[in-house]
Design an enzyme around this catalytic site. Structure first.
Site, mmCIF file in Angstrom:
data_model
loop_
_atom_site.group_PDB
_atom_site.id
_atom_site.type_symbol
_atom_site.label_atom_id
_atom_site.label_comp_id
_atom_site.label_asym_id
_atom_site.label_seq_id
_atom_site.Cartn_x
_atom_site.Cartn_y
_atom_site.Cartn_z
ATOM 1 N N ASP A 171 29.096 -71.407 8.263
ATOM 2 C CA ASP A 171 29.748 -69.908 8.009
ATOM 3 C C ASP A 171 30.208 -70.367 6.514
ATOM 4 O O ASP A 171 30.364 -69.103 5.846
ATOM 5 C CB ASP A 171 30.952 -69.835 8.988
ATOM 6 C CG ASP A 171 30.323 -69.629 10.226
ATOM 7 O OD1 ASP A 171 29.235 -69.313 10.301
ATOM 8 O OD2 ASP A 171 31.116 -69.609 11.268
ATOM 9 N N HIS A 180 54.472 -70.261 -7.623
ATOM 10 C CA HIS A 180 54.119 -71.082 -6.715
ATOM 11 C C HIS A 180 54.984 -72.081 -6.310
ATOM 12 O O HIS A 180 54.690 -72.934 -5.263
ATOM 13 C CB HIS A 180 52.599 -71.774 -7.308
ATOM 14 C CG HIS A 180 51.285 -71.002 -7.461
ATOM 15 N ND1 HIS A 180 50.682 -70.345 -6.376
ATOM 16 C CD2 HIS A 180 50.873 -70.859 -8.719
ATOM 17 C CE1 HIS A 180 49.820 -69.473 -6.900
ATOM 18 N NE2 HIS A 180 49.920 -69.827 -8.388
ATOM 19 N N CYS A 212 45.385 -66.603 -14.016
ATOM 20 C CA CYS A 212 46.637 -66.622 -13.828
ATOM 21 C C CYS A 212 47.548 -66.438 -14.987
ATOM 22 O O CYS A 212 48.232 -65.288 -15.138
ATOM 23 C CB CYS A 212 47.391 -67.862 -13.270
ATOM 24 S SG CYS A 212 47.031 -68.081 -11.458
#
Length: 281
Positions: free
Chosen positions: A72, A201, A242
């Site tokens: 998948d 983060h 970012c």
């Protein structure tokens, strides 16, 4: 308006009383047999985290499901293409990757230690450097574009050989100055929004920012298949994106700055399993 006021406004705009969603408690097992270390104790060089989490724990159930079965996982299409390229002769020397390397399996363990300092040159190198050095010096072929499909497919193929092994990036010795440079970048505020990597983060992981669930920014699964872009995305591509989102002029992919940042960010994930290639939103 002064700088402190602008920073305060930016914080409200970017992190508006964010909903805390936290990482889930699911176990990451790939192909029903490879039990991954996706949560572990932070190592001593991480001053502000006690526990580290793979980005997989911050994704939706649907996205997680794509990564746990290779049939998948959409990244495997590019890995298969890279496996063909590994056997393909290219360049004036009439060689393929397999002409010098005893099968792609011989790269087992390499991804877990990257980036690292080249013993001969003393320079910090990342996987893309090693691949292009082989192409230009040994195959006498053209270098691949950093974020090109061929390059990131090959990075993923090589990284896959280390899947399940713990990240163990060296940060001492010759690597120390590069690591310090990367750390400084991680905590430096960039752009009009004056945001650092750590603001998202480290300070706000687990929170929702608009429709996105902030992770701890671990890169142990890169290159990762990003559903938003429908292709493999390099580490430097995400760094660039970012910094761009802070409304700053960003560094180039393959720059020395991003090599140093890659070393520091990779070291933050020491102890987590290599997940290459991961799937993210």
């Amino acid at each position: 308006m002064n700088t402190k006021a602008l920073t305060a406004i930016a914080a409200v705009l970017v992190f508006p009383v964010a909903a805390m969603a936290g990482p889930d408690e699911d176990n990451l097992v790939i192909n029903d047999e490879l039990d991954m270390t996706s949560v572990t104790e932070a190592q001593a060089h991480l001053e502000n985290l006690d526990t580290i989490y793979s980005g997989w724990h911050f994704r939706t159930d649907e996205t997680q499901a794509l990564q746990i079965d290779d049939f998948d996982n959409p990244a495997m299409i590019f890995v298969d293409q890279a496996a063909d390229l590994f056997e393909t002769v290219d360049g004036a020397a009439g060689k393929s990757c397999s002409s010098c390397h005893d099968g792609v399996e011989s790269f087992k363990g390499l991804q877990a230690s990257m980036p690292k300092v080249d013993a001969e040159t003393g320079k910090l190198v990342v996987m893309e450097d090693l691949i292009n050095a082989c192409r230009t010096e040994h195959m006498e072929a053209d270098a691949w574009k950093w974020s090109g499909g061929d390059m990131q497919g090959m990075v993923a193929l090589i990284g896959l050989q280390s899947r399940g092994m713990p990240m163990n990036v060296a940060i001492d010795g010759d690597a120390a100055p590069y690591w310090e440079q990367g750390k400084e970048m991680y905590y430096t505020r960039y752009g009009q929004l004056e945001l650092s990597c750590a603001n998202c983060h480290e300070d706000n992981w687990g929170n929702m920012i608009r429709a996105d669930h902030l992770s701890q920014g671990m890169i142990n699964g890169f290159p990762t298949y990003r559903l938003k872009q429908a292709k493999l995305i390099s580490r430097h591509n995400r760094f660039r994106g970012c910094i761009r989102d802070t409304r700053a002029e960003t560094f180039a992919e393959g720059s020395d700055e991003f090599r140093a940042l890659e070393l520091y960010v990779a070291s933050r994930g020491n102890g987590l399993s290599v997940e290459t290639p991961a799937v993210r939103q």
